[in-house]
Design a protein around this motif. Sequence first.
Motif, PDB file in Angstrom:
ATOM      1  N   GLN A  31       0.845  -1.192   0.000  1.00  0.00           N
ATOM      2  CA  GLN A  31       0.000   0.000   0.000  1.00  0.00           C
ATOM      3  C   GLN A  31       0.878   1.238   0.000  1.00  0.00           C
ATOM      4  O   GLN A  31       1.851   1.333   0.739  1.00  0.00           O
ATOM      5  CB  GLN A  31      -0.911   0.012   1.223  1.00  0.00           C
ATOM      6  N   LEU A  74      -9.212   2.081  -1.411  1.00  0.00           N
ATOM      7  CA  LEU A  74      -8.951   0.723  -1.871  1.00  0.00           C
ATOM      8  C   LEU A  74     -10.224  -0.109  -1.793  1.00  0.00           C
ATOM      9  O   LEU A  74     -11.007   0.032  -0.852  1.00  0.00           O
ATOM     10  CB  LEU A  74      -7.856   0.074  -1.016  1.00  0.00           C
ATOM     11  N   PRO A 134      -6.831  -0.133  -6.011  1.00  0.00           N
ATOM     12  CA  PRO A 134      -7.112   1.304  -5.951  1.00  0.00           C
ATOM     13  C   PRO A 134      -8.398   1.624  -6.724  1.00  0.00           C
ATOM     14  O   PRO A 134      -8.543   1.248  -7.889  1.00  0.00           O
ATOM     15  CB  PRO A 134      -5.894   1.944  -6.609  1.00  0.00           C
TER      16      PRO A 134
END
Length: 83
Positions: free
Chosen positions: A4, A11, A53
Amino acid sequence: MRRQPEEEVALLTVPQIAERRGWSRQGVHDRIANDPDFPEAVLVPGSTRPRWPADAVDRYFDTHPKAQGKGGGPKPRRNQGPT
């Protein structure tokens, strides 16, 4: 899968992607498994579930619409009421 990023990014999990697109979870899994253009998953520390994402997923679906009759898309709802 990548880690991340440091900045906060929205997300999505597979169920969240399916809900946003009106697809089944299996349809999303099929697209992830079979289309190399699908965005790369992100690993979130402390979680075993991959996430994607939201902006990359939205861009992907904007440029890769579902082909009619090819699966990986919304499933018709059956009428569950009396006939």
